[in-house]
Enzyme design. Structure first.
Site, PDB file in Angstrom:
ATOM      1  N   ASP A 105       8.445   0.501 -14.671  1.00  8.65           N
ATOM      2  CA  ASP A 105       8.069   1.534 -13.662  1.00  8.65           C
ATOM      3  C   ASP A 105       6.860   1.003 -12.452  1.00  8.65           C
ATOM      4  O   ASP A 105       5.749   0.841 -13.021  1.00  8.65           O
ATOM      5  CB  ASP A 105       7.897   2.744 -14.347  1.00  8.65           C
ATOM      6  CG  ASP A 105       7.843   3.824 -13.305  1.00  8.65           C
ATOM      7  OD1 ASP A 105       8.261   3.829 -12.042  1.00  8.65           O
ATOM      8  OD2 ASP A 105       7.891   5.273 -13.775  1.00  8.65           O
ATOM      9  N   ASP A 106       7.383   0.907 -11.381  1.00  4.36           N
ATOM     10  CA  ASP A 106       6.397   0.569 -10.148  1.00  4.36           C
ATOM     11  C   ASP A 106       6.017  -0.962 -10.524  1.00  4.36           C
ATOM     12  O   ASP A 106       4.833  -1.377  -9.752  1.00  4.36           O
ATOM     13  CB  ASP A 106       5.353   1.601 -10.001  1.00  4.36           C
ATOM     14  CG  ASP A 106       5.796   2.747  -9.730  1.00  4.36           C
ATOM     15  OD1 ASP A 106       7.085   3.036  -9.661  1.00  4.36           O
ATOM     16  OD2 ASP A 106       4.947   3.807  -9.254  1.00  4.36           O
ATOM     17  N   HIS A 150      13.617  10.941 -16.036  1.00  3.11           N
ATOM     18  CA  HIS A 150      13.660  11.247 -14.778  1.00  3.11           C
ATOM     19  C   HIS A 150      14.913  11.630 -13.928  1.00  3.11           C
ATOM     20  O   HIS A 150      15.059  11.450 -12.901  1.00  3.11           O
ATOM     21  CB  HIS A 150      12.554  10.330 -13.940  1.00  3.11           C
ATOM     22  CG  HIS A 150      11.937  10.910 -12.850  1.00  3.11           C
ATOM     23  ND1 HIS A 150      10.911  10.191 -12.148  1.00  3.11           N
ATOM     24  CD2 HIS A 150      11.653  12.178 -12.527  1.00  3.11           C
ATOM     25  CE1 HIS A 150      10.349  10.945 -11.311  1.00  3.11           C
ATOM     26  NE2 HIS A 150      10.689  12.328 -11.783  1.00  3.11           N
ATOM     27  N   ARG A 165      17.009   5.272 -10.883  1.00  6.56           N
ATOM     28  CA  ARG A 165      17.499   5.315 -12.258  1.00  6.56           C
ATOM     29  C   ARG A 165      18.930   5.769 -11.986  1.00  6.56           C
ATOM     30  O   ARG A 165      19.700   5.324 -12.893  1.00  6.56           O
ATOM     31  CB  ARG A 165      16.505   6.404 -13.062  1.00  6.56           C
ATOM     32  CG  ARG A 165      15.164   5.655 -13.478  1.00  6.56           C
ATOM     33  CD  ARG A 165      13.965   6.485 -13.368  1.00  6.56           C
ATOM     34  NE  ARG A 165      12.814   5.696 -13.140  1.00  6.56           N
ATOM     35  CZ  ARG A 165      12.334   4.953 -14.205  1.00  6.56           C
ATOM     36  NH1 ARG A 165      12.699   5.157 -15.501  1.00  6.56           N
ATOM     37  NH2 ARG A 165      11.056   4.270 -13.993  1.00  6.56           N
ATOM     38  N   CYS A 223      11.592   6.645  -7.878  1.00  9.10           N
ATOM     39  CA  CYS A 223      12.009   6.361  -9.451  1.00  9.10           C
ATOM     40  C   CYS A 223      13.484   7.276  -9.669  1.00  9.10           C
ATOM     41  O   CYS A 223      14.257   6.766 -10.064  1.00  9.10           O
ATOM     42  CB  CYS A 223      10.810   7.216 -10.285  1.00  9.10           C
ATOM     43  SG  CYS A 223       9.314   6.594 -10.414  1.00  9.10           S
ATOM     44  N   ASP A 237      11.971  -0.567 -11.616  1.00  7.97           N
ATOM     45  CA  ASP A 237      12.755   0.792 -10.720  1.00  7.97           C
ATOM     46  C   ASP A 237      12.573   0.602  -9.411  1.00  7.97           C
ATOM     47  O   ASP A 237      13.253   1.128  -8.608  1.00  7.97           O
ATOM     48  CB  ASP A 237      12.342   1.964 -11.472  1.00  7.97           C
ATOM     49  CG  ASP A 237      11.016   2.480 -11.258  1.00  7.97           C
ATOM     50  OD1 ASP A 237      10.261   1.499 -10.901  1.00  7.97           O
ATOM     51  OD2 ASP A 237      10.847   3.657 -11.112  1.00  7.97           O
ATOM     52  N   ASN A 238      11.517  -0.046  -8.789  1.00  7.39           N
ATOM     53  CA  ASN A 238      10.948   0.020  -7.341  1.00  7.39           C
ATOM     54  C   ASN A 238       9.806  -0.951  -7.329  1.00  7.39           C
ATOM     55  O   ASN A 238       8.949  -1.137  -8.433  1.00  7.39           O
ATOM     56  CB  ASN A 238      10.893   1.206  -6.729  1.00  7.39           C
ATOM     57  CG  ASN A 238      10.055   2.225  -7.775  1.00  7.39           C
ATOM     58  OD1 ASN A 238      10.407   3.323  -8.297  1.00  7.39           O
ATOM     59  ND2 ASN A 238       8.621   1.893  -7.714  1.00  7.39           N
ATOM     60  N   LYS A 267      11.189   6.688 -20.077  1.00  3.91           N
ATOM     61  CA  LYS A 267      11.142   7.510 -19.084  1.00  3.91           C
ATOM     62  C   LYS A 267      12.485   8.069 -18.630  1.00  3.91           C
ATOM     63  O   LYS A 267      13.364   6.742 -18.465  1.00  3.91           O
ATOM     64  CB  LYS A 267      10.398   6.872 -17.792  1.00  3.91           C
ATOM     65  CG  LYS A 267      10.474   7.749 -16.410  1.00  3.91           C
ATOM     66  CD  LYS A 267       9.410   7.218 -15.599  1.00  3.91           C
ATOM     67  CE  LYS A 267       9.623   7.732 -14.031  1.00  3.91           C
ATOM     68  NZ  LYS A 267       8.758   7.317 -13.337  1.00  3.91           N
ATOM     69  N   SER A 274       7.924  11.415 -14.597  1.00  2.00           N
ATOM     70  CA  SER A 274       6.701  10.461 -14.614  1.00  2.00           C
ATOM     71  C   SER A 274       5.447  10.780 -15.254  1.00  2.00           C
ATOM     72  O   SER A 274       5.035  12.011 -15.635  1.00  2.00           O
ATOM     73  CB  SER A 274       6.419  10.156 -13.066  1.00  2.00           C
ATOM     74  OG  SER A 274       7.451   9.904 -12.413  1.00  2.00           O
ATOM     75  N   LYS A 277       6.557   0.391  -2.745  1.00  2.00           N
ATOM     76  CA  LYS A 277       7.413   1.625  -3.290  1.00  2.00           C
ATOM     77  C   LYS A 277       7.529   2.671  -2.136  1.00  2.00           C
ATOM     78  O   LYS A 277       6.583   2.822  -1.291  1.00  2.00           O
ATOM     79  CB  LYS A 277       6.512   1.978  -4.347  1.00  2.00           C
ATOM     80  CG  LYS A 277       7.066   3.461  -4.676  1.00  2.00           C
ATOM     81  CD  LYS A 277       6.294   4.021  -6.149  1.00  2.00           C
ATOM     82  CE  LYS A 277       6.455   5.402  -6.389  1.00  2.00           C
ATOM     83  NZ  LYS A 277       6.121   5.779  -7.919  1.00  2.00           N
ATOM     84  N   HIS A 313       3.278   2.455 -13.850  1.00  2.00           N
ATOM     85  CA  HIS A 313       3.093   3.560 -12.753  1.00  2.00           C
ATOM     86  C   HIS A 313       1.711   4.115 -13.253  1.00  2.00           C
ATOM     87  O   HIS A 313       1.329   4.326 -14.447  1.00  2.00           O
ATOM     88  CB  HIS A 313       4.364   4.487 -13.169  1.00  2.00           C
ATOM     89  CG  HIS A 313       4.453   5.858 -12.228  1.00  2.00           C
ATOM     90  ND1 HIS A 313       3.409   6.824 -12.289  1.00  2.00           N
ATOM     91  CD2 HIS A 313       5.285   6.150 -11.417  1.00  2.00           C
ATOM     92  CE1 HIS A 313       3.763   7.587 -11.219  1.00  2.00           C
ATOM     93  NE2 HIS A 313       5.095   7.262 -10.909  1.00  2.00           N
TER      94      HIS A 313
HETATM   95 MG    MG Z   1       8.917   3.955 -10.073  1.00  2.00          MG
END
Ligand code: MG
Length: 448
Positions: free
Chosen positions: A12-13, A111, A56, A52, A267-268, A109, A134, A288, A215
């Site tokens: 994540d991130d 989300h 996803r 996010c 994811d980003n 996660k 998150s 992001k 994240h």
């Molecule tokens: Mg993310």
């Protein structure tokens, strides 16, 4: 032969520049680097959105999030008081693989809606263990008031304590811990994955392991805390890497490594507004939340020993392509009643053929900001994030970059290539004519 086991490891991130094999000078990721050396490192691999929730949704449905209603101009992601989530009418990758009798797990996660009707078990997963949104959410109101708001709380490392983030940990549909102990959450996600592999070694399985980290807020367990010369962010990434090593090792021990495809991606892009607590997009611009490359191009590795042709792939791919690719590997026909934005990557993975994906659509919420066609990317709208990289600007004429010559999007060449802009505009016209946007699932919150 039975179809391969399929594992997606989703950070994540994590930014494009945050792995040593993608150029980070001090974060050490030996397991991911080995995975890249034995498999394929993809340098032009993208997500469906730069935040996010829509990212996803794109991965799990093989569709641009605007189609499922999982992108919004009002709320960019789902919150703990959001009312909705991924509609049951969407077909997830897990549901798709169920058609070939896969056993499926979502670990980490989610989300895509925290209310029971939207949780993984209601979307084709046999098992769920994780935080449903998150890890920076559910900050107690008293703390927000005392410290002056979200940014003040999260930006100050002194507030980085598990009790300040009252996020729940779920097993299947049941809350088992609150606040989730985030100090060892990465380790526990890895251990859940190992258990699931061992338990299901005799039949095809699909594991979607979506780490909550890196994240913010950042947490690492004792094993890695304080070890990385990059600081806490490095500790966190190195713990994820350690987990990847354990997963690959377990596959070997169980004799499954020759029949398991593992994909690692993010994811980003990195959340640059958090400075040292955020990651790096390397040579890419911004991070992001934006439609610059740093927001949406992610470090990606495919591993499948003796099947994948090892190397570096610079063709275009997307997390949305995993839907088509995995369906093909599992022998499941694609759904015919909807538009997919998904291409089969197996010719690139196994036969060294040229890629088929030529285009990419960069949305922010439900607005199309930019389009990539082959080497070129046109920005019709640009916007920074959280005070960085500028306000919303309609670009007329559009900005044009050759991403193969200029991955950092520094040199606008629109004047030199008017015919390329015309060609991209035609692609946009066809795309928008056929676009049927789903009803906004992110807009309703709280008492609204
Ligand atoms: Mg993310």
């Amino acid at each position: 032969m039975s179809p391969p086991n399929l594992i997606i490891i989703f950070a994540d991130d994590l930014g494009y520049g945050d792995l040593s094999s993608f150029g980070h000078p001090t974060i050490k990721t030996p397991n991911l680097d080995r995975m890249a050396a034995e498999g394929q490192k993809w340098t032009n691999f993208y997500v469906g959105a730069s935040v996010c929730t829509p990212s996803r949704a794109a991965l799990l449905t093989g569709r641009l999030p605007i189609r499922s209603g999982m992108s919004s101009n009002k709320n960019r992601v789902l919150f703990p008081d959001s009312k909705h989530g991924l509609p049951s009418s969407e077909i997830t990758l897990a549901e798709q693989l169920k058609n070939a009798d896969y056993t499926t797990a979502c670990i980490g996660k989610w989300h895509l809606g925290h209310k029971e009707e939207y949780l993984p078990l209601q979307h084709g997963f046999d098992y769920y263990f994780g935080i449903p949104y998150s890890n920076d959410m559910d900050i107690p109101q008293a703390l927000l008031t005392e410290k002056g708001g979200y940014w003040e709380v999260v930006r100050d490392p002194k507030n980085n304590r598990i009790e300040n983030f009252q996020v729940p940990l779920l097993q299947n549909n049941t809350e088992i811990e609150r606040p989730a102990n985030q100090n060892n959450i990465t380790k526990r996600y890895t251990e859940e994955t190992l258990k699931f592999i061992q338990k299901n070694r005799d039949k095809p399985f699909f594991i979607y392991l979506a780490h909550n980290l890196p994240h913010i807020p950042l947490f690492a367990s004792e094993e890695t805390l304080g070890k990385s010369s990059r600081g806490l962010y490095g500790d966190v990434v190195e713990e994820i890497d350690l987990g990847v090593g354990r997963i690959l090792q377990t596959l070997k021990e169980e004799g499954l490594d020759k029949n398991t495809l593992v994909v690692f991606t993010s994811d980003n892009g990195p959340w640059l507004a958090f400075n040292e607590q955020g990651g790096s997009s390397g040579l890419l611009k911004a991070g992001k939340g934006t439609t610059w490359e740093g927001g949406i191009r992610v470090p990606t590795i495919f591993w499948y020993p003796e099947k994948i042709i090892p190397g570096v792939v610079d063709q275009i791919g997307s997390t949305m392509d995993l839907f088509h690719t995995f369906s093909n590997l599992a022998g499941v026909p694609l759904p015919k009643d909807r538009i997919l934005d998904s291409y089969d990557l197996t010719p690139l993975l196994f036969h060294k053929q040229k890629g088929v994906r030529e285009e990419l659509f960069y949305y922010r919420g439900t607005e199309l900001y930019a389009v990539r066609l082959g080497d070129f990317k046109a920005h019709f709208i640009t916007q920074g994030e959280y005070g960085q990289f500028g306000p919303k600007v309609i670009q007329n004429p559009p900005l044009l970059y050759n991403l193969n010559h200029d991955p950092s999007e520094q040199y606008d060449i629109a004047e030199k290539y008017p015919e390329v802009i015309e060609k991209i505009k035609k692609v946009v016209e066809v795309h928008q004519d056929q676009m049927l946007a789903g009803e906004d699932q992110l807009k309703s919150r709280g008492s609204e």
